[in-house]
Design an enzyme around this catalytic site. Structure first.
Site: not given
Ligand code: UT7
Length: 315
Positions: A108, A242, A272
């Site tokens: 990225c 980004h 993204n």
């Molecule tokens: O270009 C660089 C590439 N990537 C990035 O920049 C990504 C950087 N990271 C992020 O943007 C965030 O970490 C995410 C958007 C990927 C995730 O957000 P988060 O607040 O860190 O959520 P999490 O991974 O801690 O997940 C929280 C909950 C989980 O459920 P439980 O374990 O609390 O029951 C996940 O299973 O949200 C759940 N979850 C979803 N629920 C609904 C994860 N993805 C989804 C989804 N829809 N799409």
């Protein structure tokens, strides 16, 4: 170095969060609150090459130069149908250019890496005009049954033409080897002498780790490029970050105590788009006449590697 033209091209198909919730355990509410993304564009009928060529042609038209005036084409790309030849060679044929071409994969952060290479060519007199094309199709890296990654990405292409000038005020690149945070391994062809098994899985991402790395490296990079250019955050007209997650953008905006207007975004429309996200935003702002001569633009990107890069360009 100065940017003399911009262009972009997006796939025609737009996929909303509600469309994803028809086959994934997700919701518009979750995706919107956690990421800021409302929809993303996905390559279906067109090809990445089509988008890259259109974006490049638009950038050339905007710059007012012909493809034959180009001395070098740099394409920032993570995945496309061809492992070889480089996508930049294919783009060269699409725009009828004749100059040397090479691809780079800085994930990225690729646009900032490409700007750095282009500026070195310009500074040493090895080029007068360089085309940088960021063409990305991350929707073919992810597993579409994994809600934590596939909802984040979108496809797109954008290009800039850079030429000799005094508008690059400072630039910084950083790389720290952190493969586990974000990676994709491709399947290799069979070789009768090789016994170890290949990795063959879609994009793996530790979202929380990437989030923290993104915020900390972007803040640190921004401080460094400001100091190198002897400017402070209030001198910057726009911070073009980004477009990975709206919460990442907000954290950085709040850290520097800046207004929302100075952190333009289009993640809500495109998700993204990897290295294409900053030049897509730049082209959008250029097309809307939002950029004025003399404006300081601060660009900051981060991605797999872990790579990051930032620069200050005067418009
Ligand atoms: O270009 C660089 C590439 N990537 C990035 O920049 C990504 C950087 N990271 C992020 O943007 C965030 O970490 C995410 C958007 C990927 C995730 O957000 P988060 O607040 O860190 O959520 P999490 O991974 O801690 O997940 C929280 C909950 C989980 O459920 P439980 O374990 O609390 O029951 C996940 O299973 O949200 C759940 N979850 C979803 N629920 C609904 C994860 N993805 C989804 C989804 N829809 N799409």
């Amino acid at each position: 170095m100065k940017i003399i033209g911009t262009g972009s091209a997006m796939p025609s198909m737009s996929v909303t969060n509600d469309m994803l919730s028809q086959f994934l355990d997700t919701s518009d509410d979750w995706i919107t609150t956690r990421t800021g993304i409302k929809q993303r564009r996905i390559i279906t009928n067109e090809t990445l090459k089509d988008l890259a060529v259109t974006a490049s042609q638009k950038a050339l038209d905007n710059a007012g130069i012909a493809a034959t005036d180009l001395d070098f084409i740099l394409c920032s790309n993570v995945i496309n149908n061809y492992v070889t030849p480089a996508l930049s060679c294919i783009i060269q044929g699409g725009i009828d250019a004749t100059c040397p071409c090479i691809d780079l994969n800085g994930a990225c952060s690729g646009f900032i890496y490409a700007l750095d290479i282009a500026s070195a060519y310009l500074e040493t007199g090895r080029a007068e005009n360089v085309l940088i094309v960021c063409a990305e199709q991350p929707t073919r890296l992810v597993n579409w049954s994994e809600r934590n990654t596939c909802v984040l990405f979108g496809d797109g292409a954008a290009a800039v033409v850079v030429s000799k000038g005094d508008n690059l005020k400072s630039l910084l690149l950083t790389t720290q080897c952190k493969v586990d945070a974000l990676y994709y391994q491709r399947k290799m062809e069979f070789n009768p002498y090789v016994r170890q098994s290949d990795g063959d899985m879609p994009l793996v991402m530790n979202g929380k780790d990437v989030f923290k790395l993104a915020v900390s490296s972007s803040i640190s990079d921004i401080k460094t490029v400001l100091a190198k250019a002897e400017l402070d955050e209030n001198d910057i007209s726009y911070f073009l970050l980004h477009q990975a997650n709206m919460r990442i953008l907000d954290s950085i905006k709040d850290y520097f105590k800046q207004t929302e207007e100075k952190f333009p975004h289009n993640i809500e429309k495109y998700g993204n788009t990897s290295s294409a996200s900053i030049p897509i935003l730049l082209d959008e702002m250029n097309g809307n006449n939002q950029l004025h001569k003399g404006d300081y633009l601060l660009l900051s990107a981060f991605g797999a590697g872990f790579t990051s890069g930032a620069c200050i360009i005067q418009w």
